[in-house]
Design a protein around this motif. Structure first.
Motif, PDB file in Angstrom:
ATOM      1  N   ARG A 510     -17.718 -59.382  14.437  1.00 55.12           N
ATOM      2  CA  ARG A 510     -18.667 -58.737  15.350  1.00 55.12           C
ATOM      3  C   ARG A 510     -18.279 -57.287  15.624  1.00 55.12           C
ATOM      4  NH1 ARG A 510     -20.648 -61.330  21.038  1.00 55.12           N
ATOM      5  NH2 ARG A 510     -21.706 -59.524  21.899  1.00 55.12           N
ATOM      6  N   SER A 511     -16.995 -57.034  15.851  1.00 52.77           N
ATOM      7  CA  SER A 511     -16.524 -55.684  16.155  1.00 52.77           C
ATOM      8  C   SER A 511     -15.091 -55.531  15.675  1.00 52.77           C
ATOM      9  CB  SER A 511     -16.610 -55.399  17.659  1.00 52.77           C
ATOM     10  OG  SER A 511     -15.769 -56.285  18.381  1.00 52.77           O
ATOM     11  N   VAL A 512     -14.714 -54.288  15.389  1.00 53.05           N
ATOM     12  CA  VAL A 512     -13.349 -53.971  14.972  1.00 53.05           C
ATOM     13  C   VAL A 512     -12.876 -52.796  15.812  1.00 53.05           C
ATOM     14  CG1 VAL A 512     -11.799 -53.444  13.061  1.00 53.05           C
ATOM     15  CG2 VAL A 512     -13.926 -54.692  12.619  1.00 53.05           C
ATOM     16  N   ASN A 513     -11.756 -52.982  16.505  1.00 49.26           N
ATOM     17  CA  ASN A 513     -11.182 -51.924  17.332  1.00 49.26           C
ATOM     18  C   ASN A 513      -9.871 -51.441  16.719  1.00 49.26           C
ATOM     19  OD1 ASN A 513     -11.167 -50.350  19.923  1.00 49.26           O
ATOM     20  ND2 ASN A 513      -9.197 -51.405  20.154  1.00 49.26           N
ATOM     21  N   SER A 514      -9.695 -50.135  16.677  1.00 51.05           N
ATOM     22  CA  SER A 514      -8.469 -49.540  16.148  1.00 51.05           C
ATOM     23  C   SER A 514      -7.790 -48.763  17.270  1.00 51.05           C
ATOM     24  CB  SER A 514      -8.791 -48.612  14.973  1.00 51.05           C
ATOM     25  OG  SER A 514      -7.613 -48.154  14.361  1.00 51.05           O
ATOM     26  N   TRP A 515      -6.536 -49.114  17.528  1.00 48.46           N
ATOM     27  CA  TRP A 515      -5.824 -48.575  18.691  1.00 48.46           C
ATOM     28  C   TRP A 515      -4.466 -48.027  18.253  1.00 48.46           C
ATOM     29  CZ3 TRP A 515      -2.622 -52.223  22.174  1.00 48.46           C
ATOM     30  CH2 TRP A 515      -1.997 -51.502  23.198  1.00 48.46           C
ATOM     31  N   ALA A 516      -4.260 -46.723  18.404  1.00 42.84           N
ATOM     32  CA  ALA A 516      -2.957 -46.103  18.136  1.00 42.84           C
ATOM     33  C   ALA A 516      -2.072 -46.339  19.359  1.00 42.84           C
ATOM     34  CB  ALA A 516      -3.135 -44.615  17.862  1.00 42.84           C
ATOM     35  N   THR A 530       2.759 -42.965  13.211  1.00 40.40           N
ATOM     36  CA  THR A 530       1.848 -43.547  14.189  1.00 40.40           C
ATOM     37  C   THR A 530       1.738 -45.040  13.947  1.00 40.40           C
ATOM     38  OG1 THR A 530       0.571 -41.496  14.294  1.00 40.40           O
ATOM     39  CG2 THR A 530      -0.485 -43.489  15.140  1.00 40.40           C
ATOM     40  N   TRP A 531       1.815 -45.811  15.019  1.00 37.68           N
ATOM     41  CA  TRP A 531       1.634 -47.264  14.937  1.00 37.68           C
ATOM     42  C   TRP A 531       0.237 -47.591  15.449  1.00 37.68           C
ATOM     43  CZ3 TRP A 531       5.297 -50.780  13.144  1.00 37.68           C
ATOM     44  CH2 TRP A 531       6.566 -50.256  12.890  1.00 37.68           C
ATOM     45  N   VAL A 532      -0.504 -48.352  14.671  1.00 34.99           N
ATOM     46  CA  VAL A 532      -1.903 -48.656  14.987  1.00 34.99           C
ATOM     47  C   VAL A 532      -2.109 -50.161  14.936  1.00 34.99           C
ATOM     48  CG1 VAL A 532      -4.302 -48.361  14.258  1.00 34.99           C
ATOM     49  CG2 VAL A 532      -2.704 -46.445  14.089  1.00 34.99           C
ATOM     50  N   CYS A 533      -2.843 -50.676  15.917  1.00 40.84           N
ATOM     51  CA  CYS A 533      -3.218 -52.084  15.911  1.00 40.84           C
ATOM     52  C   CYS A 533      -4.727 -52.170  15.719  1.00 40.84           C
ATOM     53  CB  CYS A 533      -2.824 -52.757  17.228  1.00 40.84           C
ATOM     54  SG  CYS A 533      -2.984 -54.552  17.183  1.00 40.84           S
ATOM     55  N   PHE A 550       1.724 -49.315  10.079  1.00 42.55           N
ATOM     56  CA  PHE A 550       2.698 -48.229  10.193  1.00 42.55           C
ATOM     57  C   PHE A 550       2.150 -47.073   9.378  1.00 42.55           C
ATOM     58  CE2 PHE A 550       6.439 -46.033   8.358  1.00 42.55           C
ATOM     59  CZ  PHE A 550       7.041 -45.594   9.521  1.00 42.55           C
ATOM     60  N   GLN A 551       1.737 -46.011  10.052  1.00 41.57           N
ATOM     61  CA  GLN A 551       1.151 -44.858   9.376  1.00 41.57           C
ATOM     62  C   GLN A 551       2.187 -43.749   9.299  1.00 41.57           C
ATOM     63  OE1 GLN A 551      -2.459 -43.895  11.504  1.00 41.57           O
ATOM     64  NE2 GLN A 551      -3.555 -45.694  10.741  1.00 41.57           N
ATOM     65  N   ALA A 552       2.820 -43.664   8.126  1.00 41.06           N
ATOM     66  CA  ALA A 552       3.853 -42.645   7.905  1.00 41.06           C
ATOM     67  C   ALA A 552       3.195 -41.300   7.669  1.00 41.06           C
ATOM     68  CB  ALA A 552       4.715 -43.034   6.716  1.00 41.06           C
ATOM     69  N   PRO A 553       3.858 -40.220   8.021  1.00 38.59           N
ATOM     70  CA  PRO A 553       3.261 -38.896   7.806  1.00 38.59           C
ATOM     71  C   PRO A 553       3.058 -38.631   6.320  1.00 38.59           C
ATOM     72  CG  PRO A 553       5.575 -38.716   8.461  1.00 38.59           C
ATOM     73  CD  PRO A 553       5.180 -40.141   8.653  1.00 38.59           C
ATOM     74  N   TRP A 590      17.984 -46.764   4.557  1.00 38.11           N
ATOM     75  CA  TRP A 590      17.059 -47.773   5.055  1.00 38.11           C
ATOM     76  C   TRP A 590      17.198 -47.930   6.565  1.00 38.11           C
ATOM     77  CZ3 TRP A 590      13.375 -50.128   2.111  1.00 38.11           C
ATOM     78  CH2 TRP A 590      13.482 -49.969   0.723  1.00 38.11           C
ATOM     79  N   HIS A 591      16.094 -48.183   7.224  1.00 35.67           N
ATOM     80  CA  HIS A 591      16.070 -48.368   8.672  1.00 35.67           C
ATOM     81  C   HIS A 591      15.064 -49.456   9.014  1.00 35.67           C
ATOM     82  CE1 HIS A 591      18.056 -44.380   9.540  1.00 35.67           C
ATOM     83  NE2 HIS A 591      17.572 -44.136   8.330  1.00 35.67           N
ATOM     84  N   VAL A 592      15.370 -50.212  10.066  1.00 31.68           N
ATOM     85  CA  VAL A 592      14.354 -51.067  10.683  1.00 31.68           C
ATOM     86  C   VAL A 592      13.749 -50.264  11.827  1.00 31.68           C
ATOM     87  CG1 VAL A 592      13.975 -53.081  12.138  1.00 31.68           C
ATOM     88  CG2 VAL A 592      15.285 -53.309  10.042  1.00 31.68           C
ATOM     89  N   LEU A 593      12.459 -50.023  11.723  1.00 32.59           N
ATOM     90  CA  LEU A 593      11.727 -49.302  12.754  1.00 32.59           C
ATOM     91  C   LEU A 593      10.824 -50.279  13.480  1.00 32.59           C
ATOM     92  CD1 LEU A 593      10.626 -46.138  10.719  1.00 32.59           C
ATOM     93  CD2 LEU A 593      12.696 -46.444  12.089  1.00 32.59           C
ATOM     94  N   ALA A 594      10.736 -50.128  14.779  1.00 29.29           N
ATOM     95  CA  ALA A 594       9.876 -50.998  15.577  1.00 29.29           C
ATOM     96  C   ALA A 594       9.235 -50.181  16.682  1.00 29.29           C
ATOM     97  CB  ALA A 594      10.673 -52.152  16.175  1.00 29.29           C
TER      98      ALA A 594
END
Length: 644
Positions: A510-516, A530-533, A550-553, A590-594
């Motif tokens: 029905r709808s899709v929401n994108s939230w940074a 930038t992290w986006v849900c 996960f939106q890397a530059p 390597w890194h774990v990013l959260a």
């Protein structure tokens, strides 16, 4: 692996085709089974869905052996001389050809006057009841490749897979395709040239139907279907008795099946004279902004015979009718007289749109009267202005036409991948039918994602086609206060999310929401990520899908860090989220990013990359392949786990 009797097999005569007996073919099948199943899975049409593609790939591979079971049986392998298969094994070449031929046949359309081929039918074995099976998900690159392959025809997809998975030169690809029954191998190779070759991605777990994930089917619907099946069986007995009684029946009506028995209430629902029609100005006076206030439009609203056929097919679709329904939408007969929204000619079809309070129903028949009809159902209960602004009235050749709501003042097309570009005006007929625009539902090479921009008194709304009757309403911002995608920042965020929309295609969205929900400064001066849900809500309430990106530059599209189904995360009930990713810097470390939403006050990682941080972001040094468990805490001490 070779059969013990290979040495005693007589050599083929000069100029003849290689031969192979059952044992040699079976040995090749056993040795190379995972590769053959992968080949079949990649060539099978994506329209089957991942679960059926998995089962069909196993089925056609297991049926690839010759029918004979004696050592003396021999089967000719056509056009495979010199490059019979892996390492020159004619047994492998034989079973590969059989798998390829069956996979191509599965994509052929069914013909009314011909029996379907075995590969065109659902597999009898293997079969798993109550479970959905699908390969493990890959990353954004695998998703993009899968989208590109789904745009190719079956022969072109086979050519691409033979090139990329089997590493065959073009000359051998043409031979194999010709032996598999492809009429124009040269054209298939030319079409495959449109997809860049990604050798490594074809070996990804995304395309491995031997390494599977299992999920249950819809348990509630299964119970309902079981009860419905029992009720239908009882009804069939009653109807069978009624059919044996003397008296007149309704008779066939267009593509409708013969009636079961007379029923006054059902007859009333099928009477075109009893269709309800909203007055042309009702929507201006009503407080409602849903389909119930749409007036009846189109040049054929007075064609009683067309309307009668549409209603009869809705009630009793015949064997020639193609029926589709979005998940959670019942496909039964109308409960009473429906509301007429549209009846007219669009492209090469006559189309009727009906509304019964719960569903939009689209009936389409060919204008020339040849071929079967189509009947599509979509659930639309609880619609409001954003989700009742348009309905798909026709879809053909990768384009879609919409019937827009009467309150829509202007329509335009926007490319979600080009946020800086202005909208392109979309013309509409006097009845509100738009000119065709490219559908995002069939876009597989993600270089353009068309969306429909509609302007009315309430503002500007953005919608996109996800392969269903109603386009999905796109929004941006916190899930408890979403807003329209109308500003430059919201469009820029959607530009890096749009290529992931196929992940929620054809799920009754029905709808899709994108939230940074977070920004994170990357270690070693690698810029800011930038992290986006992204959350897709469905018309039926359940079945929502959530993707954390996960939106890397410098990257055009975000990478999927986590995904979940039927999770409250990123929704109105739980407007928070936590996700992590294993990331490699430009220097090779390597890194774990959260990262979590702003109401998370601390993040802790345990397992292969231990670490903790105050605030809503975490950076923990790690090794390649490390796995970590993430936990966040809210200000009141409540723990929250990562999205999964």
């Amino acid at each position: 692996m070779s059969s013990p009797d290979v040495a005693t097999r007589p050599a083929p005569e000069p100029g003849s085709s290689p031969v192979v007996d059952v044992e040699q073919a079976e040995a090749a099948l056993v040795e190379h089974y995972p590769r053959l199943v992968r080949l079949g899975y990649l060539v099978l049409p994506p329209s089957l869905g991942r679960n059926r593609r998995v089962l069909t790939a196993h089925s056609i591979t297991q049926r690839a052996l010759p029918r004979g079971r004696t050592a003396g049986d021999r089967a000719v392998i056509p056009a495979q001389r010199g490059t019979e298969g892996r390492n020159g094994d004619p047994g492998y070449g034989y079973v590969r050809l059989r798998v390829l031929r069956s996979a191509l046949e599965a994509g052929l359309p069914l013909k009314r006057k011909a029996w379907p081929k075995r590969s065109q039918l659902p597999p009898l074995l293997p079969q798993v009841w109550g479970l959905r099976l699908f390969p493990r998900s890959g990353g954004a690159d695998e998703l993009a490749l899968d989208q590109r392959l789904s745009a190719l025809g079956g022969p072109a997809r086979a050519a691409y897979v033979l090139r990329g998975l089997e590493r065959l030169p073009d000359a051998e690809v043409r031979k194999v395709l010709a032996a598999a029954g492809v009429e124009d191998p040269h054209a298939a190779l030319a079409e495959a040239d449109g997809v860049p070759m990604e050798h490594g991605l074809l070996d990804s777990p995304e395309f491995d139907p031997c390494s599977l994930q299992a999920r249950p089917t819809d348990l509630m619907r299964r119970r309902q279907h079981t009860r419905a099946a029992l009720a239908a069986a009882a009804a069939a007995l009653v109807c069978g008795a009624l059919l044996g009684l003397p008296g007149d029946g309704w008779g066939p009506d267009g593509a409708a099946a013969p009636p079961y028995a007379k029923n006054p209430a059902a007859e009333a629902a099928l009477d075109p004279g009893k269709l309800t029609r909203a007055a042309p100005q009702t929507w201006q006076r009503s407080a409602r902004t849903d389909f119930s206030v749409w007036p009846a439009r189109g040049s054929l609203t007075g064609d009683r015979e067309l309307l009668r056929r549409a209603l009869a097919v809705w009630a009793r679709p015949g064997e020639s009718v193609q029926v589709s329904a979005t998940p959670g939408t019942p496909a039964g007969a109308p409960p009473g007289p429906a509301q007429l929204l549209y009846a007219g000619e669009v492209d090469e079809a006559r189309v009727v749109l009906l509304h019964d309070g719960l569903r939009i129903v689209r009936y389409a028949e060919p204008r020339d009267g040849e071929g079967g009809a189509a009947l599509d159902f979509a659930r639309v209960d609880g619609a409001e202005a954003g989700s009742s602004s348009a309905v798909v009235v026709d879809r053909v050749d990768g384009n879609v036409r919409y019937l827009t709501a009467p309150w829509v003042r202007d329509a335009a097309v926007r490319d979600l991948l080009k946020p800086a570009d202005g909208p392109r005006t979309l013309r509409r007929s006097k009845d509100g039918v738009t000119d065709p625009l490219p559908t995002a539902a069939s876009a597989t090479i993600c270089n353009s994602v068309s969306s429909l921009e509609l302007r009315d008194a309430g503002g500007t709304r953005l919608l996109t086609d996800l392969g269903e009757l109603t386009p999905a309403h796109l929004t941006a911002g916190r899930p408890d206060a979403p807003r329209e995608v109308s500003g430059q920042s919201a469009r820029a965020s959607w530009a890096r999310t749009a290529c992931l929309l196929p992940a929620v295609r054809s799920h009754g969205v029905r709808s899709v929401n994108s939230w940074a929900f977070a920004n994170q400064r990357l270690p070693e001066s690698n810029g800011t990520a930038t992290w986006v849900c992204t959350r897709a809500e469905t018309w039926r309430g359940g079945g929502s899908r959530v993707l954390a990106q996960f939106q890397a530059p410098g990257k055009r599209t975000g990478a999927i860090a986590a995904k979940a189904q039927d999770s409250p995360a990123c929704g109105v009930r739980e407007p928070r989220v936590l996700a992590g990713v294993l990331w490699k810097s430009r220097a090779g470390s390597w890194h774990v990013l959260a990262a979590g939403s702003k109401d998370i006050t601390s993040v802790t990682a345990t397992g292969g990359a231990p670490g903790s941080a105050r605030g809503n972001v975490l950076d923990a040094p790690a090794k390649k392949g490390a796995r970590a468990e993430l936990t966040g805490k809210l200000a009141d001490g409540t723990s929250i786990s990562s999205l999964r």
